[in-house]
Design a protein around this motif. Structure first.
Motif, PDB file in Angstrom:
ATOM      1  N   PRO A  36     -58.610  -9.969 -71.312  1.00 41.74           N
ATOM      2  CA  PRO A  36     -58.500 -10.412 -70.015  1.00 41.74           C
ATOM      3  C   PRO A  36     -57.973 -11.647 -69.720  1.00 41.74           C
ATOM      4  O   PRO A  36     -58.100 -12.498 -70.628  1.00 41.74           O
ATOM      5  CB  PRO A  36     -59.267  -9.691 -69.408  1.00 41.74           C
ATOM      6  CG  PRO A  36     -60.655  -9.731 -69.534  1.00 41.74           C
ATOM      7  CD  PRO A  36     -60.119  -9.542 -70.904  1.00 41.74           C
ATOM      8  N   LEU A  37     -57.112 -12.056 -69.402  1.00 38.88           N
ATOM      9  CA  LEU A  37     -56.575 -13.116 -68.946  1.00 38.88           C
ATOM     10  C   LEU A  37     -55.772 -13.510 -67.711  1.00 38.88           C
ATOM     11  O   LEU A  37     -55.068 -12.650 -67.384  1.00 38.88           O
ATOM     12  CB  LEU A  37     -55.311 -13.445 -70.025  1.00 38.88           C
ATOM     13  CG  LEU A  37     -54.398 -14.897 -69.964  1.00 38.88           C
ATOM     14  CD1 LEU A  37     -54.995 -16.393 -70.345  1.00 38.88           C
ATOM     15  CD2 LEU A  37     -53.178 -14.822 -71.150  1.00 38.88           C
ATOM     16  N   VAL A  38     -56.023 -14.670 -67.627  1.00 41.27           N
ATOM     17  CA  VAL A  38     -55.900 -15.214 -65.770  1.00 41.27           C
ATOM     18  C   VAL A  38     -54.945 -16.838 -66.652  1.00 41.27           C
ATOM     19  O   VAL A  38     -55.888 -17.747 -66.333  1.00 41.27           O
ATOM     20  CB  VAL A  38     -56.857 -15.505 -65.189  1.00 41.27           C
ATOM     21  CG1 VAL A  38     -56.086 -15.949 -63.151  1.00 41.27           C
ATOM     22  CG2 VAL A  38     -57.730 -14.196 -64.482  1.00 41.27           C
ATOM     23  N   ARG A  94     -50.440  -3.801 -65.633  1.00 43.53           N
ATOM     24  CA  ARG A  94     -50.992  -4.612 -65.981  1.00 43.53           C
ATOM     25  C   ARG A  94     -50.964  -6.185 -65.873  1.00 43.53           C
ATOM     26  O   ARG A  94     -51.797  -6.633 -65.806  1.00 43.53           O
ATOM     27  CB  ARG A  94     -50.925  -4.473 -68.018  1.00 43.53           C
ATOM     28  CG  ARG A  94     -51.748  -4.904 -69.044  1.00 43.53           C
ATOM     29  CD  ARG A  94     -50.933  -4.634 -70.639  1.00 43.53           C
ATOM     30  NE  ARG A  94     -49.759  -4.989 -70.802  1.00 43.53           N
ATOM     31  CZ  ARG A  94     -49.282  -5.846 -71.175  1.00 43.53           C
ATOM     32  NH1 ARG A  94     -50.743  -6.614 -70.539  1.00 43.53           N
ATOM     33  NH2 ARG A  94     -48.225  -6.577 -71.085  1.00 43.53           N
ATOM     34  N   VAL A  95     -49.828  -6.292 -66.011  1.00 44.35           N
ATOM     35  CA  VAL A  95     -49.307  -8.053 -65.721  1.00 44.35           C
ATOM     36  C   VAL A  95     -49.239  -8.486 -63.527  1.00 44.35           C
ATOM     37  O   VAL A  95     -47.930  -7.404 -64.166  1.00 44.35           O
ATOM     38  CB  VAL A  95     -48.849  -8.856 -66.400  1.00 44.35           C
ATOM     39  CG1 VAL A  95     -48.262 -10.035 -66.625  1.00 44.35           C
ATOM     40  CG2 VAL A  95     -49.027  -8.386 -67.814  1.00 44.35           C
ATOM     41  N   ASN A 148     -55.732  -6.816 -69.825  1.00 39.10           N
ATOM     42  CA  ASN A 148     -55.877  -6.508 -71.236  1.00 39.10           C
ATOM     43  C   ASN A 148     -53.862  -7.581 -71.434  1.00 39.10           C
ATOM     44  O   ASN A 148     -53.185  -7.167 -71.215  1.00 39.10           O
ATOM     45  CB  ASN A 148     -56.083  -5.688 -71.355  1.00 39.10           C
ATOM     46  CG  ASN A 148     -54.897  -4.654 -71.511  1.00 39.10           C
ATOM     47  OD1 ASN A 148     -53.916  -4.418 -72.092  1.00 39.10           O
ATOM     48  ND2 ASN A 148     -55.336  -3.903 -69.917  1.00 39.10           N
ATOM     49  N   VAL A 149     -54.619  -7.939 -72.401  1.00 39.31           N
ATOM     50  CA  VAL A 149     -52.878  -8.872 -72.944  1.00 39.31           C
ATOM     51  C   VAL A 149     -52.765  -7.574 -74.433  1.00 39.31           C
ATOM     52  O   VAL A 149     -52.892  -7.583 -75.960  1.00 39.31           O
ATOM     53  CB  VAL A 149     -53.732  -9.958 -73.770  1.00 39.31           C
ATOM     54  CG1 VAL A 149     -53.715 -11.179 -71.832  1.00 39.31           C
ATOM     55  CG2 VAL A 149     -54.989 -10.337 -74.739  1.00 39.31           C
ATOM     56  N   GLY A 151     -59.193  -4.344 -67.739  1.00 39.98           N
ATOM     57  CA  GLY A 151     -60.074  -2.942 -67.949  1.00 39.98           C
ATOM     58  C   GLY A 151     -58.944  -2.672 -68.883  1.00 39.98           C
ATOM     59  O   GLY A 151     -57.374  -2.769 -69.727  1.00 39.98           O
ATOM     60  N   LEU A 152     -59.366  -1.561 -70.405  1.00 38.85           N
ATOM     61  CA  LEU A 152     -58.484  -1.201 -71.722  1.00 38.85           C
ATOM     62  C   LEU A 152     -58.743  -0.074 -71.615  1.00 38.85           C
ATOM     63  O   LEU A 152     -60.680   0.470 -71.953  1.00 38.85           O
ATOM     64  CB  LEU A 152     -58.781  -1.867 -72.403  1.00 38.85           C
ATOM     65  CG  LEU A 152     -57.840  -1.464 -73.704  1.00 38.85           C
ATOM     66  CD1 LEU A 152     -56.451  -2.017 -72.906  1.00 38.85           C
ATOM     67  CD2 LEU A 152     -58.257  -2.659 -75.111  1.00 38.85           C
TER      68      LEU A 152
END
Length: 1184
Positions: free
Chosen positions: A167-169, A198-199, A211-212, A282-283
């Motif tokens: 994950p990314l913020v 997702r984004v 998730n990236v 999550g993925l």
């Protein structure tokens, strides 16, 4: 920018029931005299004193633009006109000492010039006061704050490295502004960054990645903040993200990122918007679902945004409080989060105080009721001073939310303020008490003539005003007895009604208005006319093409009325065709065609009524010469029965002659000689290629069969019947259908069913076993067996309770299968109580909203069908005309509010509410009266031009028939029209409301002018009517103009030219016959057709022209003058949204620029634009 409350103020809201002590107040008010209402007739208002009333004020929270002057509105009315003063931050604001502040004449509106000043200097809390000798009214506290758009703080953002699948913020953290900025993410090319499940962007502006992926790698993640009031856009430094793919991504269960705690709370105010956010990582990417723990999400007010991650509920009510569950799920598992929502409420009106006009020694009451959470505190003020500090008045008594006036005295006029406040806000309402002593005044014009049609209602007006309220009585002709009782009905507003007017009711009527200070009388006249009736109606016509059709229409009407006959075709106008001839009593159509088919209607109109009648015209073709004869087939023959079984048999036959049309199918019919002799029923159909059918049979039937053949022409005659075939009896295969349970009385249950047919009975001795029990009460079933009926009545049941009922078929050979139970209800009774807390909220001049408390379910005593709102117009506040017929709107289901559309502006209405069930309506609620505000007026009655002179014209007009309020004046616009019908510049003249003519001076002689004229009220301008007129010509100039066609020299010149042309034509003809070339031909041979020569730019001609279907521009042409350019393939490009601007980047990377995008700027530069793309600054405006 207004938050106003009017004379009869203000918003009402649904609230709780009154406490017990309120009941005592209601009893006291029952003995009070109803407060007067002052008509808006200028003749009445003139000279009447009136305390001030605030009519317009600025919003409570007023955010100003620092680049524009500050305008704080405060308007009020009263008699005499009030004076105005202001306080700022609780102290007197001396306007005269500040040269930057001015107050508009005859107004309390402040205009503050902030050029050269900082707007912060004038921030604060302002309050306006309007006072005259009869009282003081105050405005709300108006909080003035300057809008702000601070710069983004400078920062150095390191590149972000993240493993694929994690994950990314990306944090935005915009600077705080007033109001808060609007956030969006874009790249260096001003393209909106794509978002998905997702984004997505959070409510605080941060960008979340569940998730990236490798494609998320880029160095231009840019957060933008738009500040609406200052029209600027700020830009954060770009963020660089690199996704590492050196190790494979591992799938994982969802985890909730926002909110970051296991459970959270949220407080929201009633009427506002609730937004709950739930972002998970999550993925694979989790899906998000929302639910409410204690019930369903509110229907119609719930939406989901940001790919289900944001739950949004509009118009929050107390019922929306509770626990909301967010669930994030992928195939590895799920996780949830609980948000506990509490609902509070700023104060809202249940009943705002209304103005009181009382006569001396009368009683009255001001009521101020508001609700909220916490419960608001009610505070009273008199003329802006706390009521406990105001001068004592023995006729006044304050009891919580009410002020009671008993035996009020002259000089007690004042303006009272009610403040309802809690920690979330406040409400402030002004209501004056005006003590008047006035003798009666009659407002209905004298000697008015009323015309009605016999057998229709007649309403004679007697609008009056006085204080105390005058008593109205009526007399007819020279009679001395008062008119009251059949056939006369005297309404509370003084109107005399005759329900069914007859000729004997014609005559002179006198109305008398009397109070303790005087007496006035008025005479009106009633004329009862005979109705218009069509004696001979047009008749149905069948006419061959090219023939003639004639419709007659003879009419009888009152001889004193002028009739007008109109013919319509299919409810529209007759075609503009000379074949249609209209006479006084007929319509003739010559040379009829197929297009003339339709319905023709004769309409006879008079000024009072109309009658109409219709007939149909059918056009047919002339009879053609017969060719091949097609007929229905002959009946089949030789019917035979074979393969006999208990429940089936086979039927065969021989077809008859087809008569030139192939047989399409055969219809098999049967007769049951046992149950329905001589009655034939359709059994089945088979294709026309078959000559047999396998038939399914029922028990206990004496069958006979016959067959009919069908072709394109029709059915054949039936064949001769087959021999009879009898089937054996058996128990019923099925039970009765359409079983129902209902009540016809409040203490019974009727069980009904659709009886079985003889074919369905399957045997002799058919009976029905009726079975019932009360649902959830009785354990055992009660049954009875009946025959030859289709219903059974159970008596002595409770009112409207559910029963389980069944009906089973039984014969001598057994019973049908066990039937399924259906639910029925015993009989209903009329509802017991009326809806409570009925309030009417006026939305605009033609729409009101009615609220009520639902009645307790136990009092409905039946199936709740809904509520009915009865409402009627009592009178117009402008014309004082009679009340209108009662109207009813039905709202199905358990609704607690409804809209009343189609109201007349500026009128007084009365409404009540009733609950109804299947039995009927319950008692009505107490009547609620409400007033609609003013609207825009109708068009002026007429506009005509008189007294044309060399340089002036006089305009005369009539006021609008539908004023819809008080006229504030008229607007006249006019412009000249030249000889080519081009319009010149428009001049505008504002005219007062009391004028009906106006003379325009300084016009041009012999010039046509076009005039545009409309009426105005405070709500705006009404429809425009137009007229044209011409100023007269200067007689001296006219005398100098001579008709050239009558001069001798001109006639001689024309004759000479004609003779010369004739000679030239003769010479050309002679030379052509000799084979020579006349000069024109020589020139044609010497020079090619110039139209096919290429045109060059250097010699002043045009370039090559292409007139293709695509309408391409000329070669070498520039961008079209409207400045449009072809956009690229991205629909989200900033270029698509802009309209030009001067935006630029600051040295810190922020982006500031105008983005209002006004069309005027574009059109001003039309024709000089290049093909460059529009400014991206304006493009960002589209993301708001």
């Amino acid at each position: 920018m207004r938050d106003t409350f009017t004379d009869t103020s203000a918003m009402e809201r649904k609230g709780n029931c009154l406490p017990y002590k309120g009941a005592l107040l209601v009893v006291f008010l029952g003995h009070m005299i109803t407060a007067l209402e002052v008509p808006l007739d200028p003749k009445v208002l003139e000279g009447l004193p009136q305390p001030p009333t605030i009519t317009q004020q600025s919003l409570k929270d007023y955010i100003i633009d620092p680049r524009e002057n500050i305008v704080i509105h405060c308007e009020a009315k009263g008699k005499p006109h009030p004076s105005f003063s202001w306080t700022r931050n609780g102290t007197h604001f001396d306007i005269d000492k500040d040269s930057k502040v001015i107050m508009k004449p005859n107004s309390g509106t402040l205009v503050i010039d902030i050029s050269g000043e900082k707007a912060e200097v004038y921030e604060g809390v302002y309050q306006c006061t309007a006072r005259n000798e009869h009282g003081t009214a105050v405005s709300n506290n108006i909080v003035i704050r300057q809008s702000r758009s601070p710069l983004w703080s400078k920062e150095r953002i390191e590149p972000i490295l993240v493993q694929e699948g994690m994950p990314l913020v990306l944090l935005c953290r915009p600077p705080a502004g007033l109001p808060p900025p609007i956030i969006f993410w874009m790249d260096n090319n001003f393209q909106r960054l794509p978002q998905s499940s997702r984004v997505s962007q959070a409510l605080n502006g941060d960008l979340y990645f569940s998730n990236v992926l490798p494609e998320d790698t880029r160095n231009d993640y840019i957060c933008y903040a738009r500040f609406p009031h200052t029209q600027t856009i700020q830009q954060k430094q770009p963020i660089s993200v690199r996704v590492l793919s050196n190790t494979p991504a591992t799938e994982r269960r969802p985890t909730i990122l926002v909110p970051s705690v296991p459970s959270s709370t949220k407080m929201v105010l009633r009427g506002e918007v609730l937004e709950l956010e739930c972002i998970a990582e999550g993925l694979p990417t989790p899906e998000v679902f929302w639910s409410k723990e204690s019930g369903d999400l509110p229907s119609g007010r719930t939406t989901f945004r940001s790919f289900q991650k944001t739950l949004r509920i509009t118009g929050v009510t107390e019922a929306d409080a509770g626990d909301y569950r967010c669930t994030a799920r992928n195939h590895l598992g799920s996780v949830h989060h609980i948000v506990t929502v509490t609902v509070k409420a700023a104060p809202y009106w249940i009943s705002a105080p209304r103005n009181l006009i009382l006569a001396p020694k009368e009683n009255g009451v001001l009521i101020c009721r508001a609700s909220g959470n916490p419960k608001p505190v009610i505070t009273w003020y008199m003329n802006g001073i706390p009521i406990e500090n105001a001068p004592k008045d023995p006729s006044r008594k304050v009891e919580d939310d009410s002020i009671i006036f008993s035996d009020i005295q002259t000089g007690s006029s004042a303006v009272y303020q009610c403040n309802a406040s809690n920690e979330y806000g406040y409400l402030l309402a002004n209501a004056f008490v005006n003590v008047l002593a006035e003798p009666p005044r009659l407002l209905t014009p004298p000697n008015k003539v009323y015309q009605v049609i016999r057998n229709s209602p007649a309403l004679l007006d007697c609008a009056a005003f006085g204080s105390p309220t005058p008593n109205i009585t009526w007399f007819k002709d020279s009679q001395t007895s008062i008119l009251d009782g059949d056939p006369y009905v005297l309404h509370e507003n003084g109107t005399l009604e005759i329900h069914v007017a007859q000729s004997m009711n014609s005559g002179k009527y006198t109305c008398v208005a009397m109070n303790s200070l005087g007496k006035k009388e008025n005479h009106v006249y009633l004329e009862v006319k005979e109705p218009t009736r069509i004696l001979k109606q047009p008749e149905y016509q069948v006419v061959q093409r090219n023939g003639m059709a004639m419709f007659e229409c003879k009419v009888k009407h009152d001889p004193t009325l002028v009739p007008t006959m109109t013919w319509l075709k299919d409810s529209g106008e007759l075609p503009d065709d000379e074949r249609f001839v209209v006479d006084s009593e007929s319509l003739t159509i010559k040379d009829v065609t197929e297009r003339d088919e339709g319905t023709y209607t004769c309409v006879m109109n008079t000024t009072l009524d109309q009658d109409s009648a219709s007939a149909v015209l059918t056009v047919i073709e002339p009879t053609p010469t017969p060719a091949i004869v097609y007929e229905q087939p002959d009946p089949p023959t030789d019917l035979e029965l074979t393969e006999e079984q208990a429940r089936s048999i086979q039927l065969t036959w021989i077809p008859g002659d087809e008569h030139n049309s192939p047989i399409e199918k055969f219809l098999i019919q049967y007769e049951d000689a046992l149950h329905q002799p001589s009655v034939w029923h359709n059994l089945t159909e088979v294709p026309g290629t078959k000559t047999y059918a396998h038939l399914k049979l029922s028990p206990y039937v004496h069958y006979s069969f016959r067959v009919r053949a069908v072709n394109s022409v029709g059915y054949s005659q039936p064949s001769y019947p087959s021999r009879q075939y009898k089937t054996d009896p058996a128990a019923p295969d099925e039970n009765p259908s359409k079983v129902e349970g209902f009540g016809t009385e409040h203490n019974n249950l009727v069980i009904s069913w659709m009886p079985l047919t003889g074919l369905q009975s399957n045997g002799p001795g058919l009976q029905y076993k009726v079975i019932w029990r009360q649902q959830d009460v009785d354990k055992d079933w009660t049954s009875v067996t009946v025959a030859n009926v289709s219903k059974f009545v159970v008596s002595g049941t409770p009112t409207f309770v559910p029963y389980e009922v069944k009906v089973q078929a039984v014969n001598d050979y057994g019973s049908a299968p066990e039937p399924e139970a259906v639910i029925g209800y015993s009989g209903e009774d009329l509802p017991m109580v009326a809806p409570d807390s009925v309030q009417v909220l006026v939305q605009n001049s033609t729409l009101a909203e009615v609220h009520w408390e639902p009645v307790p379910p136990a009092t409905v005593r039946g199936r709740l069908k809904g509520y009915k709102v009865y409402y009627w117009k009592e009178k117009s506040l402008n014309k004082q005309n009679h009340h209108e017929e009662q109207q009813v709107l039905t709202f199905s289901g358990n609704k607690t509010h409804g809209m009343l559309p189609g109201l007349h502006p500026y009128s007084l209405y009365t409404a009540n509410v009733r609950v109804f069930n299947g039995k009927g309506e319950g008692p009505p609620s107490s009547n609620q009266q409400f007033e609609t505000p003013e609207g825009v007026p109708g068009p002026p009655a007429f506009l005509k031009i008189t007294n044309p002179n060399l340089d002036s014209l006089t305009l005369e007009w009539g006021p609008p028939l539908d004023r819809n309020g008080r006229l504030t004046g008229y607007t006249l616009k006019y412009q000249p029209i030249n000889n080519t019908n081009e319009l010149g510049p428009i001049e505008v003249v504002a005219l007062p409301a009391n004028e009906t003519n106006f003379t325009l001076l300084n016009l041009k002689y012999s010039t046509r002018y076009k005039f545009y004229f409309n009426a105005n009220t405070i709500k705006g301008s009404g429809p425009i009517i137009t007229e044209e007129a011409v100023t007269i010509m200067d007689e001296a100039m006219a005398s100098r103009q001579v008709d050239i066609a009558t001069q001798g020299w001109f006639i001689g010149l024309m004759c000479a030219i004609a003779l010369l042309i004739l000679v030239l034509l003769i010479v050309c003809f002679i030379k052509r016959n000799k084979g020579g070339k006349y000069p024109v031909k020589e020139k044609e041979d010497a020079h090619a057709d110039p139209e096919i020569q290429p045109m060059k730019e250097d010699d002043g001609t045009f370039g090559e022209y292409s007139d293709t279907e695509d309408h391409k521009p000329l070669q070498g042409s520039r961008t079209p003058s409207n400045g449009t350019v072809k956009k690229d393939d991205s629909d989200d490009s900033l270029v698509d949204y802009g309209e030009g601007g001067d935006g630029q980047f600051n040295e810190d990377g922020s982006f500031i620029g105008q983005y209002s995008g006004k069309k005027e700027k574009d059109t001003a530069n039309e024709g000089n634009e290049s093909s460059e793309a529009p400014s991206p600054v304006n493009a960002m405006n589209s993301f708001v």
